[in-house]
Motif scaffolding. Structure first.
Motif, PDB file in Angstrom:
ATOM      1  N   VAL A  49      12.538   3.246  -0.155  1.00  0.00           N
ATOM      2  CA  VAL A  49      12.317   1.971  -0.811  1.00  0.00           C
ATOM      3  C   VAL A  49      12.867   1.779  -2.225  1.00  0.00           C
ATOM      4  CG1 VAL A  49      10.597   1.108   1.212  1.00  0.00           C
ATOM      5  CG2 VAL A  49       9.986   1.630  -1.169  1.00  0.00           C
ATOM      6  N   PRO A  50      13.381   0.661  -2.589  1.00  0.00           N
ATOM      7  CA  PRO A  50      13.811   0.410  -4.099  1.00  0.00           C
ATOM      8  C   PRO A  50      12.474   0.784  -4.909  1.00  0.00           C
ATOM      9  CG  PRO A  50      14.399  -1.320  -2.659  1.00  0.00           C
ATOM     10  CD  PRO A  50      13.643  -0.672  -1.616  1.00  0.00           C
ATOM     11  N   PHE A  51      12.868   1.282  -6.157  1.00  0.00           N
ATOM     12  CA  PHE A  51      11.699   1.544  -7.040  1.00  0.00           C
ATOM     13  C   PHE A  51      10.922   0.370  -7.272  1.00  0.00           C
ATOM     14  CE2 PHE A  51       9.894   1.969 -11.302  1.00  0.00           C
ATOM     15  CZ  PHE A  51       9.381   3.160 -11.376  1.00  0.00           C
ATOM     16  N   THR A  52      11.340  -0.610  -7.407  1.00  0.00           N
ATOM     17  CA  THR A  52      10.233  -2.037  -7.568  1.00  0.00           C
ATOM     18  C   THR A  52       9.019  -1.997  -6.252  1.00  0.00           C
ATOM     19  OG1 THR A  52      11.551  -3.471  -6.708  1.00  0.00           O
ATOM     20  CG2 THR A  52      11.551  -3.134  -9.192  1.00  0.00           C
ATOM     21  N   LYS A  53       9.412  -1.612  -5.226  1.00  0.00           N
ATOM     22  CA  LYS A  53       8.846  -1.864  -4.012  1.00  0.00           C
ATOM     23  C   LYS A  53       7.734  -0.392  -3.792  1.00  0.00           C
ATOM     24  CE  LYS A  53      11.417  -4.861  -1.478  1.00  0.00           C
ATOM     25  NZ  LYS A  53      12.035  -5.123  -0.101  1.00  0.00           N
ATOM     26  N   LEU A  54       7.925   0.570  -4.630  1.00  0.00           N
ATOM     27  CA  LEU A  54       7.072   1.688  -4.501  1.00  0.00           C
ATOM     28  C   LEU A  54       5.653   1.476  -4.795  1.00  0.00           C
ATOM     29  CD1 LEU A  54       9.191   4.729  -6.275  1.00  0.00           C
ATOM     30  CD2 LEU A  54       8.758   4.332  -3.954  1.00  0.00           C
ATOM     31  N   VAL A  55       4.902   1.577  -3.697  1.00  0.00           N
ATOM     32  CA  VAL A  55       3.390   1.443  -3.963  1.00  0.00           C
ATOM     33  C   VAL A  55       2.447   2.589  -4.624  1.00  0.00           C
ATOM     34  CG1 VAL A  55       1.387   0.862  -2.465  1.00  0.00           C
ATOM     35  CG2 VAL A  55       3.525   0.034  -1.807  1.00  0.00           C
ATOM     36  N   THR A  56       1.731   1.970  -5.476  1.00  0.00           N
ATOM     37  CA  THR A  56       0.438   2.858  -6.059  1.00  0.00           C
ATOM     38  C   THR A  56      -0.888   2.234  -5.424  1.00  0.00           C
ATOM     39  OG1 THR A  56       1.805   2.638  -7.918  1.00  0.00           O
ATOM     40  CG2 THR A  56      -0.505   3.464  -8.289  1.00  0.00           C
ATOM     41  N   VAL A  57      -1.766   3.339  -5.275  1.00  0.00           N
ATOM     42  CA  VAL A  57      -2.863   3.334  -4.559  1.00  0.00           C
ATOM     43  C   VAL A  57      -3.871   3.725  -5.328  1.00  0.00           C
ATOM     44  CG1 VAL A  57      -4.407   3.884  -2.645  1.00  0.00           C
ATOM     45  CG2 VAL A  57      -2.257   3.442  -2.294  1.00  0.00           C
ATOM     46  N   GLU A  58      -4.871   3.145  -5.874  1.00  0.00           N
ATOM     47  CA  GLU A  58      -6.150   3.648  -6.615  1.00  0.00           C
ATOM     48  C   GLU A  58      -7.336   3.595  -5.795  1.00  0.00           C
ATOM     49  OE1 GLU A  58      -6.619   1.635 -10.449  1.00  0.00           O
ATOM     50  OE2 GLU A  58      -4.471   1.383 -10.639  1.00  0.00           O
ATOM     51  N   VAL A  59      -8.114   4.619  -5.591  1.00  0.00           N
ATOM     52  CA  VAL A  59      -9.337   4.677  -4.988  1.00  0.00           C
ATOM     53  C   VAL A  59     -10.158   5.121  -5.903  1.00  0.00           C
ATOM     54  CG1 VAL A  59     -10.511   5.866  -2.991  1.00  0.00           C
ATOM     55  CG2 VAL A  59      -7.953   5.713  -3.064  1.00  0.00           C
ATOM     56  N   LEU A  60     -11.610   4.443  -5.892  1.00  0.00           N
ATOM     57  CA  LEU A  60     -12.655   4.481  -6.552  1.00  0.00           C
ATOM     58  C   LEU A  60     -13.578   4.856  -5.552  1.00  0.00           C
ATOM     59  CD1 LEU A  60     -12.205   1.349  -8.773  1.00  0.00           C
ATOM     60  CD2 LEU A  60     -11.688   3.502  -9.467  1.00  0.00           C
ATOM     61  N   VAL A  61     -14.295   5.881  -5.834  1.00  0.00           N
ATOM     62  CA  VAL A  61     -15.583   6.506  -5.171  1.00  0.00           C
ATOM     63  C   VAL A  61     -16.896   6.297  -5.640  1.00  0.00           C
ATOM     64  CG1 VAL A  61     -16.475   8.296  -4.048  1.00  0.00           C
ATOM     65  CG2 VAL A  61     -13.983   8.251  -4.173  1.00  0.00           C
ATOM     66  N   ASP A  62     -17.715   5.185  -5.005  1.00  0.00           N
ATOM     67  CA  ASP A  62     -18.833   4.825  -5.886  1.00  0.00           C
ATOM     68  C   ASP A  62     -20.095   5.397  -4.812  1.00  0.00           C
ATOM     69  OD1 ASP A  62     -20.796   3.518  -6.770  1.00  0.00           O
ATOM     70  OD2 ASP A  62     -20.463   1.536  -6.429  1.00  0.00           O
ATOM     71  N   ARG A  63     -20.523   6.301  -5.274  1.00  0.00           N
ATOM     72  CA  ARG A  63     -21.946   6.633  -4.357  1.00  0.00           C
ATOM     73  C   ARG A  63     -23.341   6.175  -5.010  1.00  0.00           C
ATOM     74  NH1 ARG A  63     -20.587  12.872  -5.180  1.00  0.00           N
ATOM     75  NH2 ARG A  63     -18.367  12.503  -5.903  1.00  0.00           N
ATOM     76  N   THR A  64     -23.111   5.137  -6.088  1.00  0.00           N
ATOM     77  CA  THR A  64     -24.612   4.887  -6.662  1.00  0.00           C
ATOM     78  C   THR A  64     -25.400   3.969  -5.810  1.00  0.00           C
ATOM     79  OG1 THR A  64     -23.269   3.078  -7.842  1.00  0.00           O
ATOM     80  CG2 THR A  64     -23.475   5.102  -9.001  1.00  0.00           C
ATOM     81  N   ASN A  65     -24.948   3.012  -5.148  1.00  0.00           N
ATOM     82  CA  ASN A  65     -25.585   1.929  -4.533  1.00  0.00           C
ATOM     83  C   ASN A  65     -25.521   2.099  -2.939  1.00  0.00           C
ATOM     84  OD1 ASN A  65     -26.187   0.768  -6.752  1.00  0.00           O
ATOM     85  ND2 ASN A  65     -24.201  -0.557  -6.862  1.00  0.00           N
ATOM     86  N   THR A  66     -25.521   3.606  -2.417  1.00  0.00           N
ATOM     87  CA  THR A  66     -25.382   3.761  -0.793  1.00  0.00           C
ATOM     88  C   THR A  66     -26.616   4.802  -0.558  1.00  0.00           C
ATOM     89  OG1 THR A  66     -23.787   5.310  -1.302  1.00  0.00           O
ATOM     90  CG2 THR A  66     -22.836   3.186  -0.956  1.00  0.00           C
TER      91      THR A  66
END
Length: 115
Positions: A49-66
């Motif tokens: 896909v064109p550069f402007t459509k490249l997707v970035t994914v951020e994943v935050l892992v939270d183990r504190t309240n589980t």
């Protein structure tokens, strides 16, 4: 800028979580560009896909309240594309990632929310 968020609470062995997250992201054609264990950033592989459509994914892992083997995963999927259409590339990637996370057989999905 298109931006979508997803929250998943999964029951998984904590020792296997990082590896499973990386495999899940790679299954969606995403390369890991940053990883601290509690935070992973991945980017779509260039070329399809064109550069402007490249997707970035951020994943935050939270183990504190589980529970002991429960983990909260916060996903933020974004790109530079203006979301002029409801079915844009970022949304398609978000839907694909959500399906992949929800159907992963290596953990049990306990809760989900997406927007």
């Amino acid at each position: 800028m298109a931006r979508y968020t997803g929250l998943f609470v999964v029951a998984v062995n904590i020792d296997r979580l990082r590896m499973l997250l990386i495999e899940t992201l790679q299954a969606c054609n995403l390369d890991i560009i940053y990883d601290t264990g509690d935070y992973i950033m991945a980017r779509e592989v260039p070329g399809a896909v064109p550069f402007t459509k490249l997707v970035t994914v951020e994943v935050l892992v939270d183990r504190t309240n589980t529970g002991e083997d429960e983990v909260r995963l916060n996903f933020v999927i974004k790109n530079e594309e203006l979301p002029l259409q409801r079915d844009n590339h970022c949304r398609q990637t978000f839907d694909w990632l959500c399906e992949t996370v929800a159907s992963n057989r290596h953990w049990q999905l306990l809760e989900t929310a997406a927007s």
